[in-house]
Scaffold this motif. Structure first.
Motif, mmCIF file in Angstrom:
data_model
loop_
_atom_site.group_PDB
_atom_site.id
_atom_site.type_symbol
_atom_site.label_atom_id
_atom_site.label_comp_id
_atom_site.label_asym_id
_atom_site.label_seq_id
_atom_site.Cartn_x
_atom_site.Cartn_y
_atom_site.Cartn_z
ATOM 1 N N ALA A 31 5.433 1.141 42.348
ATOM 2 C CA ALA A 31 5.971 1.161 43.711
ATOM 3 C C ALA A 31 5.495 -0.098 44.413
ATOM 4 O O ALA A 31 4.301 -0.273 44.653
ATOM 5 N N GLY A 32 6.432 -1.006 44.707
ATOM 6 C CA GLY A 32 6.094 -2.240 45.414
ATOM 7 C C GLY A 32 6.070 -3.447 44.507
ATOM 8 O O GLY A 32 5.350 -3.462 43.509
ATOM 9 N N ALA A 33 6.870 -4.469 44.870
ATOM 10 C CA ALA A 33 6.954 -5.692 44.051
ATOM 11 C C ALA A 33 6.229 -6.854 44.709
ATOM 12 O O ALA A 33 6.752 -7.963 44.799
ATOM 13 N N GLY A 34 5.024 -6.597 45.199
ATOM 14 C CA GLY A 34 4.162 -7.698 45.636
ATOM 15 C C GLY A 34 3.508 -8.318 44.416
ATOM 16 O O GLY A 34 3.799 -7.934 43.277
ATOM 17 N N PRO A 35 2.597 -9.271 44.615
ATOM 18 C CA PRO A 35 1.986 -9.947 43.454
ATOM 19 C C PRO A 35 1.281 -8.995 42.499
ATOM 20 O O PRO A 35 1.423 -9.135 41.277
ATOM 21 N N SER A 36 0.545 -8.013 43.010
ATOM 22 C CA SER A 36 -0.201 -7.134 42.092
ATOM 23 C C SER A 36 0.757 -6.255 41.284
ATOM 24 O O SER A 36 0.571 -6.067 40.081
ATOM 25 N N GLY A 37 1.779 -5.729 41.926
ATOM 26 C CA GLY A 37 2.747 -4.879 41.220
ATOM 27 C C GLY A 37 3.525 -5.660 40.182
ATOM 28 O O GLY A 37 3.786 -5.171 39.071
ATOM 29 N N PHE A 54 10.029 -0.577 41.876
ATOM 30 C CA PHE A 54 10.927 -0.245 42.982
ATOM 31 C C PHE A 54 10.420 -0.925 44.249
ATOM 32 O O PHE A 54 9.279 -0.702 44.666
ATOM 33 N N GLU A 55 11.257 -1.747 44.824
ATOM 34 C CA GLU A 55 10.857 -2.556 45.983
ATOM 35 C C GLU A 55 11.779 -2.266 47.173
ATOM 36 O O GLU A 55 12.990 -2.354 47.050
ATOM 37 N N ARG A 56 11.173 -1.972 48.284
ATOM 38 C CA ARG A 56 11.925 -1.618 49.496
ATOM 39 C C ARG A 56 12.799 -2.758 50.021
ATOM 40 O O ARG A 56 13.916 -2.538 50.471
ATOM 41 N N LYS A 57 12.283 -3.971 49.944
ATOM 42 C CA LYS A 57 12.974 -5.075 50.628
ATOM 43 C C LYS A 57 14.028 -5.730 49.756
ATOM 44 O O LYS A 57 14.117 -5.475 48.559
ATOM 45 N N GLY A 62 6.461 -9.493 48.218
ATOM 46 C CA GLY A 62 5.544 -8.982 49.235
ATOM 47 C C GLY A 62 4.977 -10.077 50.110
ATOM 48 O O GLY A 62 5.722 -10.927 50.617
ATOM 49 N N GLY A 63 3.668 -10.100 50.222
ATOM 50 C CA GLY A 63 3.001 -11.020 51.145
ATOM 51 C C GLY A 63 2.673 -12.378 50.556
ATOM 52 O O GLY A 63 1.924 -13.135 51.162
ATOM 53 N N MET A 64 3.230 -12.671 49.374
ATOM 54 C CA MET A 64 2.831 -13.940 48.760
ATOM 55 C C MET A 64 3.669 -15.133 49.231
ATOM 56 O O MET A 64 3.166 -16.247 49.343
ATOM 57 N N SER A 126 13.489 2.335 48.314
ATOM 58 C CA SER A 126 12.171 2.745 48.824
ATOM 59 C C SER A 126 11.694 3.999 48.110
ATOM 60 O O SER A 126 12.492 4.899 47.821
ATOM 61 N N VAL A 127 10.405 4.033 47.866
ATOM 62 C CA VAL A 127 9.797 5.255 47.337
ATOM 63 C C VAL A 127 9.418 6.095 48.545
ATOM 64 O O VAL A 127 8.650 5.647 49.393
ATOM 65 N N GLU A 128 9.995 7.294 48.632
ATOM 66 C CA GLU A 128 9.710 8.097 49.836
ATOM 67 C C GLU A 128 8.841 9.308 49.545
ATOM 68 O O GLU A 128 8.335 9.939 50.472
ATOM 69 N N GLY A 169 0.595 -2.210 48.830
ATOM 70 C CA GLY A 169 -0.150 -3.126 49.694
ATOM 71 C C GLY A 169 -0.825 -2.434 50.862
ATOM 72 O O GLY A 169 -1.199 -1.258 50.774
ATOM 73 N N HIS A 170 -0.944 -3.160 51.964
ATOM 74 C CA HIS A 170 -1.706 -2.656 53.125
ATOM 75 C C HIS A 170 -1.290 -1.258 53.594
ATOM 76 O O HIS A 170 -2.161 -0.445 53.930
ATOM 77 N N PRO A 171 -0.007 -0.924 53.632
ATOM 78 C CA PRO A 171 0.350 0.423 54.163
ATOM 79 C C PRO A 171 0.049 1.579 53.225
ATOM 80 O O PRO A 171 0.158 2.732 53.622
ATOM 81 N N VAL A 172 -0.273 1.282 51.984
ATOM 82 C CA VAL A 172 -0.700 2.275 50.983
ATOM 83 C C VAL A 172 0.155 3.564 51.062
ATOM 84 O O VAL A 172 -0.325 4.678 51.159
ATOM 85 N N GLU A 173 1.472 3.340 50.953
ATOM 86 C CA GLU A 173 2.418 4.404 51.294
ATOM 87 C C GLU A 173 2.419 5.601 50.350
ATOM 88 O O GLU A 173 2.608 6.732 50.774
ATOM 89 N N ILE A 174 2.238 5.335 49.058
ATOM 90 C CA ILE A 174 2.324 6.447 48.101
ATOM 91 C C ILE A 174 1.114 7.366 48.266
ATOM 92 O O ILE A 174 1.235 8.594 48.285
ATOM 93 N N GLY A 223 -4.156 -3.952 43.812
ATOM 94 C CA GLY A 223 -3.933 -4.864 44.933
ATOM 95 C C GLY A 223 -4.531 -4.324 46.217
ATOM 96 O O GLY A 223 -5.543 -3.616 46.204
ATOM 97 N N MET A 224 -3.892 -4.643 47.330
ATOM 98 C CA MET A 224 -4.434 -4.223 48.626
ATOM 99 C C MET A 224 -4.456 -2.712 48.777
ATOM 100 O O MET A 224 -5.278 -2.170 49.512
ATOM 101 N N SER A 225 -3.562 -2.026 48.098
ATOM 102 C CA SER A 225 -3.596 -0.563 48.255
ATOM 103 C C SER A 225 -4.841 0.030 47.595
ATOM 104 O O SER A 225 -5.299 1.108 47.987
ATOM 105 N N ARG A 234 -10.179 -6.630 53.714
ATOM 106 C CA ARG A 234 -9.035 -7.476 53.393
ATOM 107 C C ARG A 234 -9.557 -8.871 53.055
ATOM 108 O O ARG A 234 -10.693 -9.204 53.396
ATOM 109 N N MET A 235 -8.685 -9.680 52.406
ATOM 110 C CA MET A 235 -9.181 -10.998 51.984
ATOM 111 C C MET A 235 -8.284 -12.150 52.407
ATOM 112 O O MET A 235 -8.626 -13.307 52.188
ATOM 113 N N GLY A 236 -7.140 -11.868 52.999
ATOM 114 C CA GLY A 236 -6.260 -12.977 53.397
ATOM 115 C C GLY A 236 -5.672 -13.686 52.193
ATOM 116 O O GLY A 236 -5.580 -13.118 51.108
ATOM 117 N N PRO A 237 -5.295 -14.976 52.396
ATOM 118 C CA PRO A 237 -4.442 -15.629 51.388
ATOM 119 C C PRO A 237 -5.152 -16.163 50.147
ATOM 120 O O PRO A 237 -4.732 -17.168 49.581
#
Ligand code: 48F
Length: 258
Positions: A31-37, A54-57, A62-64, A126-128, A169-174, A223-225, A234-237
């Motif tokens: 769930a989530g196609a940021g760098p870690s996923g 599965f990526e929502r956007k 993600g944030g990369m 989106s994973v709901e 990532g940050h919202p840790v939705e799952i 990752g951030m989750s 958090r660690m920023g960029p």
């Protein structure tokens, strides 16, 4: 030869449906196609596992993409550089233990390598929710992101999977869904999501790896989750931790798959 719009439409619908149907039963759902996923998907696909992301956007990454504050460069430390080298992403030495890379090259190359290794990536989904059996997550409940954005009352579909990687990532939705809906404790100290803390790059990078593990039966966080779930900074960029976390979670899940 003349082009027929209906043939074009049929080709898209049939080919997309083939891909989605193939992914109804997975080894690993990310769930989530940021760098870690994406890193996790790359290594699992390389190991021969059936994996889909599965990526929502509309766009993956993600944030990369935005580097730090829209300056599209990222920093990685020595430990993570072999991952970028393996992916054939160029790094430049800055100071001892600090390397920079172009964030656009990072995400575009990582995405391409993951797909070429055999991972399927579905954007705009989106994973709901999760599917549960005997206190174990056994699937993801998915819907078009457009349904969510428009607030439409449309029921979702379900993917069965042996393991879920929570990489939202940050919202840790799952983990939030599990915490809210499943009547059981998470594998954290409090049994709940510990929550993300403020910026401390050095501590966060180490913690990300330590916290990359199973957080609920059947669900691994990366990752951030991972930091949000187990309560770290958090660690920023700086992205070494994200890359190493994606690799670590892939190895851990691969071992569990046997
Ligand atoms: O936020 P994101 O890039 O997560 P990450 O892999 O990396 C974090 C870094 O980008 C950065 C940082 C470290 O340097 O602090 O922020 O941990 O990517 C998470 C992706 O998950 C998608 C979201 O759109 C993003 O692309 N996502 C979030 N919730 C859902 C989701 C959901 N419910 N369903 C599908 N995708």
């Amino acid at each position: 030869m003349k082009l027929d719009e209906v043939v074009i439409s049929r080709a898209i619908i049939e080919r997309y449906t083939e891909k989605l149907v193939e992914c109804l039963d997975l080894d690993v759902a990310v769930a989530g196609a940021g760098p870690s996923g994406l890193v996790a998907a790359y290594y699992l696909a390389k190991a021969g596992r059936k994996v889909a992301v599965f990526e929502r956007k509309l766009s993956v990454g993600g944030g990369m993409w935005g580097g730090g504050m829209m300056f599209n460069e990222i920093v990685v430390q020595e430990e993570a550089r072999p991952i970028l080298e393996e992916l054939e992403i160029e790094t430049r030495s800055y100071l001892e233990n600090y390397y920079t890379a172009d964030s656009i090259e990072c995400i575009s190359t990582l995405t391409s390598k993951a797909i070429k290794a055999g991972a399927r990536i579905f954007n705009l989904i989106s994973v709901e929710d999760v599917m549960i059996r005997d206190n174990q997550v056994t699937g993801l409940v998915i819907n078009w992101s457009a349904v969510d954005v428009a607030g439409l009352h449309v029921d979702p579909l379900t993917i069965r999977t042996r393991f879920v990687i929570e990489a939202t990532g940050h919202p840790v939705e799952i983990m939030k869904v599990i915490e809210r809906k499943v009547d059981a404790k998470l594998l954290t100290v409090s049994g709940r999501i510990e929550g993300e803390k403020s910026m401390w790059a050095d501590a966060a990078e180490t913690a990300t790896l330590m916290h990359t593990r199973e957080a609920f039966p059947g669900v691994y966080v990366c990752g951030m989750s991972a930091n949000a779930t187990f309560g770290s900074y958090r660690m920023g960029p700086i992205f070494g931790g994200m890359l190493l976390s994606g690799k670590k979670v892939a190895e851990a899940v691969n071992r569990r798959l046997g």
